[in-house]
Motif scaffolding. Structure first.
Motif, PDB file in Angstrom:
ATOM      1  N   ALA A 278       0.835  -1.207   0.000  1.00 47.20           N
ATOM      2  CA  ALA A 278       0.000   0.000   0.000  1.00 47.20           C
ATOM      3  C   ALA A 278       0.868   1.254   0.000  1.00 47.20           C
ATOM      4  N   GLU A 279       1.964   1.218   0.758  1.00 50.09           N
ATOM      5  CA  GLU A 279       2.851   2.380   0.801  1.00 50.09           C
ATOM      6  C   GLU A 279       3.504   2.617  -0.553  1.00 50.09           C
ATOM      7  N   ARG A 280       3.910   1.543  -1.227  1.00 51.79           N
ATOM      8  CA  ARG A 280       4.514   1.695  -2.564  1.00 51.79           C
ATOM      9  C   ARG A 280       3.507   2.251  -3.556  1.00 51.79           C
ATOM     10  N   GLN A 281       2.266   1.811  -3.434  1.00 54.07           N
ATOM     11  CA  GLN A 281       1.232   2.330  -4.326  1.00 54.07           C
ATOM     12  C   GLN A 281       1.015   3.815  -4.099  1.00 54.07           C
ATOM     13  N   THR A 282       1.083   4.223  -2.833  1.00 53.82           N
ATOM     14  CA  THR A 282       0.929   5.647  -2.508  1.00 53.82           C
ATOM     15  C   THR A 282       2.075   6.454  -3.090  1.00 53.82           C
ATOM     16  N   GLU A 283       3.283   5.899  -2.972  1.00 54.95           N
ATOM     17  CA  GLU A 283       4.447   6.586  -3.539  1.00 54.95           C
ATOM     18  C   GLU A 283       4.316   6.736  -5.043  1.00 54.95           C
ATOM     19  N   LYS A 284       3.842   5.691  -5.704  1.00 57.42           N
ATOM     20  CA  LYS A 284       3.683   5.756  -7.163  1.00 57.42           C
ATOM     21  C   LYS A 284       2.677   6.819  -7.556  1.00 57.42           C
ATOM     22  N   ARG A 285       1.584   6.894  -6.770  1.00 58.14           N
ATOM     23  CA  ARG A 285       0.555   7.878  -7.107  1.00 58.14           C
ATOM     24  C   ARG A 285       1.063   9.304  -6.894  1.00 58.14           C
TER      25      ARG A 285
END
Length: 341
Positions: A278-285
């Motif tokens: 979830a944290e990586r997805q947030t970073e990507k966004r």
């Protein structure tokens, strides 16, 4: 006189006829049973009332109790055993009393608690073409029906398990109302059925069995959670973890937490992986996409962390090191011009 006459009465046969008198499936069956009971009583020189009283006078056979003497044995082995069990029983009774109050507050009355739910009514209607019916009468005199057979089958041990369910029964109970769209919803339905069973058991001497069509739906839901539908999301996998914990803990009368270090570790590993994803997805966004966004992000990082290398800033923001170097040089040149007299 009644005692002497009762010896002429075939108690075993009269008991069977008497049970049909009260529990026959139709008015005609009950009336016929009553006439037969009156004839048997008359032949023995008794009234029907006297014959029925003779049933009550028969000694009741005491069932074999496998655990008879167990508490005495445990008390001798572990002094204080009986006192501990007495405390647990008292605590359970107190907890059940509180639960009964909560149940009545939710339903309003015992009658409402035992009335068929919308789901039960839908399942009853769905299996109607497949069923042969039997009836039972509750303490208020209300008659209820339940399927003796479904699709020509009866359960082997009185309870419907997955292997007893024919394709026709499966179709009926899964389509009676919408099937859960994911494993989390399946687990929620299982818990809802379990809660209803426990609520009714509180007012039924501690035991309550679902209607057979509910048992079939319940067995299919458990199959789904155990090995049926493949997981398609993080939530589905979490539902399977939750299901295994719930499956263990529901087996106990008193609240009992599962103690399984391996499964606990596995659940914690899964939670960590899910959080990291979830944290990586947030970073990507949050990665800047336009030139203006890239410029603002680089300049902001240079203001707050000027000590970081171009490569590290580029990694954190998601741009190239060359971009960072370009804006660093421009920023330094601007700052130099601003400080030149």
């Amino acid at each position: 006189m009644a005692v002497q006459a009762s010896s002429k009465l075939d108690i075993a046969k009269f008991a069977k006829v008497h049970s049909l008198m009260n529990g026959g499936a139709t008015d005609g069956e009950r009336s016929a049973a009553r006439a037969r009971a009156e004839a048997m009583a008359s032949k023995a020189g008794m009234t029907l009332k006297q014959a029925v009283s003779s049933l009550d006078a028969q000694p009741k056979a005491q069932p074999f109790n496998f655990f008879e003497g167990f508490d005495d044995w445990m008390e001798e082995k572990e002094p204080g055993w009986k006192a501990q069990k007495a405390r647990e029983k008292a605590e359970r009774k107190s907890r059940d009393d509180i639960c009964r109050e909560e149940v009545l507050a939710r339903y309003g009355s015992e009658e409402a608690l035992f009335a068929r739910t919308e789901q039960e009514a839908a399942l009853d209607k769905a299996i109607e073409p497949l069923a042969t019916w039997e009836y039972w009468t509750d303490d208020d005199g209300t008659r209820h029906r339940f399927p003796k057979t479904m699709d020509g089958k009866t359960p082997k041990f009185g309870t419907w398990y997955f292997e007893d369910i024919t394709p026709a029964i499966r179709e009926a109970v899964t389509n009676a109302y919408p099937w859960p769209s994911n494993l989390d919803a399946a687990l929620k339905e299982v818990k809802a059925w379990e809660r209803l069973r426990r609520d009714r058991a509180l007012f039924s001497g501690g035991e309550w069995s679902h209607y057979p069509e509910v048992e079939c739906r319940f067995a299919l839901l458990e199959k789904e959670l155990n090995e049926g539908r493949p997981a398609t999301s993080w939530s589905d996998i979490q539902a399977r973890f939750d299901w295994k914990r719930y499956e263990f803990e529901r087996e106990w009368i008193d609240p009992t937490e599962r103690k399984d270090p391996f499964l606990d570790r596995l659940e914690a590993d899964f939670a960590n992986l899910r959080k990291a994803y979830a944290e990586r997805q947030t970073e990507k966004r949050s990665v800047p996409t336009t030139n203006a966004q890239k410029r603002a992000a680089v300049l902001s990082m240079l203001d707050t962390h000027p000590e970081l290398s171009d490569r590290e800033i580029a990694r954190r923001i998601g741009v190239s090191p060359q971009t960072v170097n370009t804006w660093r040089r421009k920023r330094n040149a601007t700052n130099s011009e601003a400080t030149t007299p």
